[in-house]
Design an enzyme around this catalytic site. Structure first.
Site, PDB file in Angstrom:
ATOM      1  N   HIS A 185      25.948  74.088   3.882  1.00 12.55           N
ATOM      2  CA  HIS A 185      26.264  75.503   3.623  1.00 12.55           C
ATOM      3  C   HIS A 185      26.544  76.179   4.973  1.00 12.55           C
ATOM      4  O   HIS A 185      27.404  75.729   5.729  1.00 12.55           O
ATOM      5  CB  HIS A 185      25.094  76.110   2.833  1.00 12.55           C
ATOM      6  CG  HIS A 185      25.347  77.450   2.212  1.00 12.55           C
ATOM      7  ND1 HIS A 185      26.584  78.025   2.123  1.00 12.55           N
ATOM      8  CD2 HIS A 185      24.492  78.371   1.656  1.00 12.55           C
ATOM      9  CE1 HIS A 185      26.496  79.210   1.525  1.00 12.55           C
ATOM     10  NE2 HIS A 185      25.229  79.439   1.242  1.00 12.55           N
TER      11      HIS A 185
ATOM     12  N   ARG B 208      39.338  82.881   3.750  1.00 13.89           N
ATOM     13  CA  ARG B 208      38.527  83.361   4.879  1.00 13.89           C
ATOM     14  C   ARG B 208      38.896  82.587   6.148  1.00 13.89           C
ATOM     15  O   ARG B 208      38.847  83.120   7.255  1.00 13.89           O
ATOM     16  CB  ARG B 208      37.031  83.212   4.564  1.00 13.89           C
ATOM     17  CG  ARG B 208      36.598  83.982   3.321  1.00 13.89           C
ATOM     18  CD  ARG B 208      35.171  83.664   2.909  1.00 13.89           C
ATOM     19  NE  ARG B 208      34.985  82.261   2.573  1.00 13.89           N
ATOM     20  CZ  ARG B 208      33.830  81.689   2.295  1.00 13.89           C
ATOM     21  NH1 ARG B 208      32.717  82.414   2.322  1.00 13.89           N
ATOM     22  NH2 ARG B 208      33.752  80.404   1.995  1.00 13.89           N
TER      23      ARG B 208
ATOM     24  N   ASP C 285      33.956  77.933   7.563  1.00 15.80           N
ATOM     25  CA  ASP C 285      33.246  77.532   8.780  1.00 15.80           C
ATOM     26  C   ASP C 285      34.107  76.747   9.763  1.00 15.80           C
ATOM     27  O   ASP C 285      33.689  76.509  10.893  1.00 15.80           O
ATOM     28  CB  ASP C 285      32.015  76.695   8.390  1.00 15.80           C
ATOM     29  CG  ASP C 285      31.050  77.495   7.538  1.00 15.80           C
ATOM     30  OD1 ASP C 285      30.743  78.628   7.934  1.00 15.80           O
ATOM     31  OD2 ASP C 285      30.639  77.007   6.472  1.00 15.80           O
TER      32      ASP C 285
ATOM     33  N   HIS D 219      34.916  72.034  -0.376  1.00 13.34           N
ATOM     34  CA  HIS D 219      34.219  73.165  -1.013  1.00 13.34           C
ATOM     35  C   HIS D 219      33.874  72.796  -2.446  1.00 13.34           C
ATOM     36  O   HIS D 219      34.610  72.066  -3.105  1.00 13.34           O
ATOM     37  CB  HIS D 219      35.090  74.429  -0.997  1.00 13.34           C
ATOM     38  CG  HIS D 219      34.283  75.670  -1.173  1.00 13.34           C
ATOM     39  ND1 HIS D 219      33.963  76.173  -2.412  1.00 13.34           N
ATOM     40  CD2 HIS D 219      33.696  76.492  -0.259  1.00 13.34           C
ATOM     41  CE1 HIS D 219      33.221  77.265  -2.251  1.00 13.34           C
ATOM     42  NE2 HIS D 219      33.039  77.485  -0.962  1.00 13.34           N
TER      43      HIS D 219
ATOM     44  N   SER E 102      23.023  80.297  -0.952  1.00 13.53           N
ATOM     45  CA  SER E 102      22.268  81.436  -0.391  1.00 13.53           C
ATOM     46  C   SER E 102      22.207  82.593  -1.379  1.00 13.53           C
ATOM     47  O   SER E 102      21.144  83.200  -1.577  1.00 13.53           O
ATOM     48  CB  SER E 102      22.865  81.890   0.942  1.00 13.53           C
ATOM     49  OG  SER E 102      24.245  82.147   0.825  1.00 13.53           O
TER      50      SER E 102
HETATM   51  N1  HAX Z   1      33.986  65.065   4.592  1.00  9.17           N
HETATM   52  C1  HAX Z   1      33.712  63.866   4.024  1.00  9.17           C
HETATM   53  N2  HAX Z   1      33.425  63.692   2.742  1.00  9.17           N
HETATM   54  C2  HAX Z   1      33.462  64.781   1.959  1.00  9.17           C
HETATM   55  C3  HAX Z   1      33.781  66.045   2.452  1.00  9.17           C
HETATM   56  C4  HAX Z   1      34.038  66.180   3.828  1.00  9.17           C
HETATM   57  N3  HAX Z   1      34.289  67.372   4.395  1.00  9.17           N
HETATM   58  N4  HAX Z   1      33.744  66.931   1.426  1.00  9.17           N
HETATM   59  C5  HAX Z   1      33.393  66.232   0.323  1.00  9.17           C
HETATM   60  N5  HAX Z   1      33.217  64.928   0.655  1.00  9.17           N
HETATM   61  C6  HAX Z   1      32.755  63.854  -0.211  1.00  9.17           C
HETATM   62  C7  HAX Z   1      31.367  64.184  -0.747  1.00  9.17           C
HETATM   63  O1  HAX Z   1      30.379  63.897   0.233  1.00  9.17           O
HETATM   64  C8  HAX Z   1      31.313  63.321  -1.983  1.00  9.17           C
HETATM   65  O2  HAX Z   1      31.085  61.999  -1.558  1.00  9.17           O
HETATM   66  P1  HAX Z   1      30.140  60.984  -2.419  1.00  9.17           P
HETATM   67  O3  HAX Z   1      30.739  60.939  -3.789  1.00  9.17           O
HETATM   68  O4  HAX Z   1      30.229  59.704  -1.663  1.00  9.17           O
HETATM   69  O5  HAX Z   1      28.772  61.597  -2.408  1.00  9.17           O
HETATM   70  C9  HAX Z   1      32.746  63.412  -2.511  1.00  9.17           C
HETATM   71  O6  HAX Z   1      33.562  63.767  -1.375  1.00  9.17           O
HETATM   72  C10 HAX Z   1      32.943  64.417  -3.601  1.00  9.17           C
HETATM   73  O7  HAX Z   1      32.508  65.671  -3.141  1.00  9.17           O
HETATM   74  P2  HAX Z   1      33.199  67.011  -3.679  1.00  9.17           P
HETATM   75  O8  HAX Z   1      32.967  67.077  -5.150  1.00  9.17           O
HETATM   76  O9  HAX Z   1      34.576  67.107  -3.181  1.00  9.17           O
HETATM   77  O10 HAX Z   1      32.381  68.149  -2.916  1.00  9.17           O
HETATM   78  P3  HAX Z   1      30.970  68.790  -3.290  1.00  9.17           P
HETATM   79  O11 HAX Z   1      31.202  69.934  -4.219  1.00  9.17           O
HETATM   80  O12 HAX Z   1      30.009  67.752  -3.745  1.00  9.17           O
HETATM   81  O13 HAX Z   1      30.467  69.317  -1.878  1.00  9.17           O
HETATM   82  C11 HAX Z   1      30.658  70.366   0.215  1.00  9.17           C
HETATM   83  C12 HAX Z   1      31.036  70.429  -1.264  1.00  9.17           C
HETATM   84  C13 HAX Z   1      31.034  71.695   0.867  1.00  9.17           C
HETATM   85  C14 HAX Z   1      29.130  70.213   0.341  1.00  9.17           C
HETATM   86  C15 HAX Z   1      31.373  69.186   0.871  1.00  9.17           C
HETATM   87  O14 HAX Z   1      32.762  69.393   0.796  1.00  9.17           O
HETATM   88  C16 HAX Z   1      30.971  68.963   2.313  1.00  9.17           C
HETATM   89  O15 HAX Z   1      29.980  68.271   2.556  1.00  9.17           O
HETATM   90  N6  HAX Z   1      31.704  69.553   3.318  1.00  9.17           N
HETATM   91  C17 HAX Z   1      31.338  69.463   4.699  1.00  9.17           C
HETATM   92  C18 HAX Z   1      30.229  70.450   5.035  1.00  9.17           C
HETATM   93  C19 HAX Z   1      30.744  71.866   5.002  1.00  9.17           C
HETATM   94  O16 HAX Z   1      31.772  72.197   5.581  1.00  9.17           O
HETATM   95  N7  HAX Z   1      29.992  72.762   4.348  1.00  9.17           N
HETATM   96  C20 HAX Z   1      30.356  74.190   4.256  1.00  9.17           C
HETATM   97  C21 HAX Z   1      30.928  74.576   2.902  1.00  9.17           C
HETATM   98  C22 HAX Z   1      31.307  76.022   2.803  1.00  9.17           C
HETATM   99  C23 HAX Z   1      30.092  76.881   2.885  1.00  9.17           C
HETATM  100  O17 HAX Z   1      29.223  76.911   2.039  1.00  9.17           O
HETATM  101  N8  HAX Z   1      29.958  77.567   3.979  1.00  9.17           N
HETATM  102  O18 HAX Z   1      28.831  78.218   4.251  1.00  9.17           O
END
Ligand code: HAX
Length: 437
Positions: free
Chosen positions: A271, A327, A373, A318, A241
């Site tokens: 996000h 947070r 979150d 994250h 964002s």
């Molecule tokens: N559950 C399951 N799998 C997860 C995971 C979770 N909570 N977090 C990461 N992974 C997986 C990824 O999907 C990725 O899998 P693949 O290799 O099979 O694609 C792997 O672990 C490596 O990911 P990473 O490097 O640890 O994490 P990223 O930087 O790629 O992604 C995310 C960060 C926040 C998008 C991710 O942790 C996620 O999807 N979390 C759940 C959604 C979430 O809570 N989002 C909010 C984040 C905070 C924010 O911005 N708030 O607004």
């Protein structure tokens, strides 16, 4: 010129001089190298933009102008009966690098109230939207509908010189921040309270008035809003964002167009929408398990089922953090103080005890810990705020503070159009071939 604007001008004038000298002397030094996996991997960790208002450390969490969340809760003005600091104070700090006095915070509350008139056609735009349209979409459209008020657009069309960009961006940002809670509360009352609109209470601060306009008048909820709107405001510049606002703003799109674009990024489930997803996921778990009081082993089984379906566990993980999000911890502390016996809060805490080990055991998740979150929905539900699809709008109201403070800095420092270089896979392959020769 108001005191905040004057102080901001003093600060950015000095900063611009310093940056000019720094780039002149050190501009050709290499700060980082980029790996091919970063190019393919969503640009993780590539140091490629300036963001003055906050900085994120993977182990310490966010620091606003150098101050951690616990330090801010200690140092920011907490006035007139509030038990949490007012986000007005944080906005002042982000703009100037200085802590405001109590009176300066009171002035800012009044100033935002003074500017908070929303044009009738914006209300008509919201009224015209069907309740089936997600509140985040309505919020983004309402911000766009206010764009005709942009002073930046008006002055630009009159031939404004670059040196004045910061001034009108400041005015647009202050106006927008004052109006977003009005618009958000209107969307809430229209969608969930039979359009029984509550007028602003001019005696209240920004957060308390927002809570009041949504229909939540308790002292505790107002404090929750002060905390919530403070901690969600800024998370350095690389998150989707903030980066979107910065990118769109770099084309000299005004604050309204830039903020609306940022809200569309926040509305994604990876996000800001994760706060809605967390609560929906917990409710699905309760339904599927057939109990309102799931044990830790039942939660663990449900988490494994979620993962086996190829679905992420919302609220965990994250892109930068490698510890439990400060947070999340701040909200947990608030819950311990105000609602430790709440059944939903207990579920969130049990999920926190179970999920990190399971995610960690997958071997691929870089951060198995909760993010911001994971906790917010349970706190809101405790006060009867049960409309999950509105939660991301609350996040958006808060995020406006950080991204608009920074948009003022972008224009004050005359940061240029953003235009990174992209590559094709063919070019990457050629590079690999040439570098191995
Ligand atoms: N559950 C399951 N799998 C997860 C995971 C979770 N909570 N977090 C990461 N992974 C997986 C990824 O999907 C990725 O899998 P693949 O290799 O099979 O694609 C792997 O672990 C490596 O990911 P990473 O490097 O640890 O994490 P990223 O930087 O790629 O992604 C995310 C960060 C926040 C998008 C991710 O942790 C996620 O999807 N979390 C759940 C959604 C979430 O809570 N989002 C909010 C984040 C905070 C924010 O911005 N708030 O607004």
């Amino acid at each position: 010129m108001d005191r905040l604007k004057e102080l901001f001008k003093i600060k950015f004038t000095a900063a611009a001089e310093e940056i000019k000298a720094l780039v002149k002397e050190h501009g050709t030094k290499i700060i980082d190298t980029v790996q091919i996996e970063q190019v393919y991997g969503g640009m993780r960790g590539i140091k490629s933009m300036i963001w003055e208002t906050s900085s994120l450390d993977s182990l310490e969490g966010i620091r606003f102008r150098g101050y951690s969340i616990p330090e801010l809760r200690d140092k920011l003005p907490c006035i007139d009966g509030a038990t949490e600091p007012l986000p007005e104070g944080l906005f002042w700090l982000m703009m100037t690098g200085e802590f405001p006095t109590d009176d300066e915070v009171r002035w800012l509350s009044r100033e935002w109230m003074r500017r908070s008139v929303v044009p009738d056609h914006v209300i008509a735009t919201i009224d015209s939207m069907d309740d089936s349209i997600h509140p985040m979409t309505q919020f983004s459209i309402a911000i766009m509908a206010m764009q005709c008020e942009s002073l930046f657009v008006q002055k630009y069309s009159e031939g404004m010189p670059k040196s004045q960009y910061w001034d009108v961006t400041y005015e647009d940002s202050m106006n927008l921040i004052s109006k977003v809670p009005i618009v958000a509360a209107y969307i809430y009352r229209k969608a969930f309270c039979n359009k029984d609109i509550i007028r602003p209470n001019r005696d209240l601060d920004w957060s308390a008035n927002f809570a009041y306009m949504m229909g939540y008048d308790s002292t505790e909820f107002k404090d929750l809003m002060r905390l919530y709107l403070t901690i969600h405001s800024d998370h350095e510049g690389g998150n989707a964002s903030a980066h979107t606002v910065h990118l769109v703003g770099s084309t000299l799109s005004d604050a309204y167009l830039s903020l609306s674009a940022g809200m569309n990024a926040l509305a994604g489930p990876l996000h800001g929408l994760a706060n809605q997803e967390v609560m929906d996921w917990i409710y699905d778990m309760i339904r599927d398990l057939g109990t309102n009081n799931p044990s830790k082993s039942q939660i663990a089984d449900y988490v494994r089922t979620t993962l086996s379906q190829g679905i992420v566990v919302p609220g965990y993980g994250h892109a930068v953090l490698r510890v439990a999000d400060p947070r999340f911890i701040a909200q947990m502390e608030f819950a311990k103080k105000h609602c430790a016996d709440d059944p939903m809060v207990k579920i969130v805490w049990n999920v926190f005890e179970v999920v990190p080990d399971i995610l960690g055991s997958l071997g691929k998740v870089k951060n198995p810990w909760p993010n911001v979150d994971a906790h917010s929905g349970a706190l809101l539900e405790h006060f009867g705020f049960t409309q999950h699809n509105f939660y991301t709008v609350l996040f958006g109201v808060s995020r406006s503070l950080g991204v608009l403070a920074h948009l003022c800095w972008d224009r004050a420092l005359n940061l240029p159009l953003e235009r990174p270089k992209s590559l094709t896979t063919e070019e990457i392959k050629k590079f690999i071939q040439n570098s191995s020769n």
